[in-house]
Design an enzyme around this catalytic site. Structure first.
Site, PDB file in Angstrom:
ATOM      1  N   THR A   1       0.735  -1.160   0.023  1.00 60.69           N
ATOM      2  CA  THR A   1       0.107  -0.098   0.082  1.00 60.69           C
ATOM      3  C   THR A   1       0.857   1.350  -0.041  1.00 60.69           C
ATOM      4  OG1 THR A   1      -1.827  -0.988   1.020  1.00 60.69           O
ATOM      5  CG2 THR A   1      -1.765   1.450   1.398  1.00 60.69           C
TER       6      THR A   1
ATOM      7  N   GLN B   1       0.795  -9.502  -5.665  1.00 58.63           N
ATOM      8  CA  GLN B   1       0.373 -10.920  -5.657  1.00 58.63           C
ATOM      9  C   GLN B   1       1.211 -11.637  -6.721  1.00 58.63           C
ATOM     10  OE1 GLN B   1      -2.221 -12.255  -4.112  1.00 58.63           O
ATOM     11  NE2 GLN B   1      -3.182 -10.472  -3.332  1.00 58.63           N
TER      12      GLN B   1
ATOM     13  N   CYS C   1     -10.555  -6.198   1.778  1.00 56.96           N
ATOM     14  CA  CYS C   1     -10.632  -4.783   2.050  1.00 56.96           C
ATOM     15  C   CYS C   1     -12.247  -4.474   1.798  1.00 56.96           C
ATOM     16  CB  CYS C   1      -9.717  -3.892   1.300  1.00 56.96           C
ATOM     17  SG  CYS C   1      -8.237  -4.643   0.941  1.00 56.96           S
TER      18      CYS C   1
HETATM   19  C1  PLP Z   1      -2.340  -7.045  -0.636  1.00 63.48           C
HETATM   20  C2  PLP Z   1      -2.208  -6.207  -1.788  1.00 63.48           C
HETATM   21  C3  PLP Z   1      -1.958  -4.785  -1.537  1.00 63.48           C
HETATM   22  C4  PLP Z   1      -1.485  -4.284  -0.396  1.00 63.48           C
HETATM   23  O1  PLP Z   1      -0.446  -4.720   0.324  1.00 63.48           O
HETATM   24  P1  PLP Z   1       0.037  -4.403   2.019  1.00 63.48           P
HETATM   25  O2  PLP Z   1       1.449  -4.968   2.059  1.00 63.48           O
HETATM   26  O3  PLP Z   1      -0.881  -5.210   2.536  1.00 63.48           O
HETATM   27  O4  PLP Z   1      -0.142  -3.131   2.143  1.00 63.48           O
HETATM   28  C5  PLP Z   1      -1.487  -4.025  -2.805  1.00 63.48           C
HETATM   29  N1  PLP Z   1      -1.801  -4.654  -4.041  1.00 63.48           N
HETATM   30  C6  PLP Z   1      -2.207  -5.862  -4.092  1.00 63.48           C
HETATM   31  C7  PLP Z   1      -2.467  -6.251  -5.750  1.00 63.48           C
HETATM   32  C8  PLP Z   1      -2.410  -6.660  -2.902  1.00 63.48           C
HETATM   33  O5  PLP Z   1      -2.876  -7.990  -3.292  1.00 63.48           O
END
Ligand code: PLP
Length: 382
Positions: A76, A183, A328
């Site tokens: 994030t 991912q 989320c």
């Molecule tokens: C989980 C995720 C995020 C956020 O990552 P965090 O490390 O939890 O802040 C951002 N982009 C994608 C595609 C995600 O799957």
């Protein structure tokens, strides 16, 4: 009663025991606990060494140079730094950003905040397979486009973008290319040089590492500039201040080294598990695939179950941990904006579940989920 089956790896993964072990050696008095910025004693140097070795592990997993890795609190923050930091630093060159409607909220909400700041955003609508095509991107580029942001692997659908082709189009139009790869590590081949990526967001906890740690890859040649969002101390070459969390960083490094070594074989095993689930569902009516498995990673499978409400189905599947969309969104009853974004009818979007598998998923887990699903569907459809 049987134990809980965890099929929500796309929301977060458990920490690999090998990662937890490495982390535990960087916390206590008998371990490497010191501040990596402490230059005045041996313990500080040891901590710095641990951080730099992890930086190399992360860089190696994506074909980067360690000097191009900036530690953040997660993907994030990396997305925020990439979008806000790059657009602010390159204001004089233009103020147009191109992204898509099915990006993670970390990109969608950041781009929306940038619109309020006076930047302009073009929101591409992907095809039914969840992907933006290079031709679509070419069409959206303008004279003043400075950045394109598209994800590597969609967290709700598993759809994989053709990063190299999209990067080529962005660069031909004079724009830099940012990829949210939270991912993607250990799921698809990633090589920032070969794929022409300028900025890449990474997360520890989607890759069997700890939560609260991530990184942004920032290309050095040609030089990509981002303005810091967090000030104080000038850590990470001024791009992200704050004391480095040695144990988190060591954990992410170890996790990324494991992903590089074992990701491909994990994915092979997971493909067989995904197919086992699909075969088990073959004789049940009204199961639609939101995921186009021809263009998706095997570890994410989004399915719609006609005639049932996704939330009620989740409720009935008490012993299977799943998600109706992205984690989320799980507080709201609105259909997933990602499913909406690829044109899934509202009725089916509200009847959808995301199955996501991982390193520790077993055949027994799949079989237990199948029998629970069968039971729940029969009950709800009656
Ligand atoms: C989980 C995720 C995020 C956020 O990552 P965090 O490390 O939890 O802040 C951002 N982009 C994608 C595609 C995600 O799957």
């Amino acid at each position: 009663m049987s134990a809980l089956v965890y099929l929500d790896y796309a929301a977060t993964t458990p920490v690999d025991p090998r990662v937890a072990e490495a982390m535990s050696r960087h916390l206590t008095l008998d371990g490497i606990f010191a501040n990596p910025a402490s230059r005045s004693h041996m313990l500080g140097w040891q901590a710095e060494q641990a951080v730099e070795s992890a930086r190399r592990q992360v860089a190696d997993a994506i074909g980067a140079d360690p000097r191009e890795i900036v530690w953040t609190s997660g993907a994030t923050e990396a997305d925020n730094l990439a979008l806000i930091g790059f657009l602010r630093a390159n204001r004089a060159r233009g103020r147009h950003l191109v992204t898509s409607r099915v990006e993670h909220k970390a990109v969608v909400d950041t781009a929306t905040a940038l619109e309020a700041e006076g930047f302009e955003v073009t929101w591409l609508t992907p095809g039914r397979d969840g992907r933006v095509t290079p031709a679509q991107l070419r069409e959206a580029l303008r004279e003043d486009t400075v950045l394109v942001s598209l994800m590597a692997v969609n967290n709700e659908l598993g759809a994989v973008h053709d990063l190299a082709a999209l990067a080529e189009v962005a660069h031909a139009g004079g724009a830099a290319f940012h990829v949210d790869a939270a991912q993607a590590v250990g799921r698809i081949p990633l090589d920032v040089t070969r794929q022409g990526i300028d900025l890449l967001s990474l997360s520890g906890h989607k890759v069997y590492g700890p939560k609260g740690i991530g990184a942004l890859y920032v290309r050095r040649s040609p030089d990509i500039r981002v303005e810091a969002l967090i000030h104080g101390g000038g850590h990470e070459r001024g791009m992200r201040s704050g004391t480095l969390p040695t144990h988190q960083i060591v954990g992410m490094g170890e996790a990324f080294a494991l992903a590089a070594a074992e990701g491909e074989s994990d994915q092979g095993r997971i493909t067989a598990l995904r197919d086992r689930l699909l075969e088990g569902l073959a004789d049940i009516d009204g199961v639609h695939r939101n995921t186009d498995i021809a263009v998706a990673v095997p570890n994410i499978l989004n399915l719609a179950f006609e005639g049932v409400d996704g939330e009620s189905l989740l409720m009935a599947l008490r012993n299977v941990a799943l998600s109706t969309g992205s984690a989320c969104n799980s507080a709201s009853v609105e259909p997933s904006y990602v499913l909406k974004g690829i044109g899934v009818p509202r009725r089916l979007a509200l009847a959808s579940l995301r199955f996501s598998f991982g390193r520790f998923t077993t055949e027994a887990d799949i079989d237990q989920a199948l029998s629970a699903l069968r039971h729940a569907l029969t009950g709800l459809r009656r």
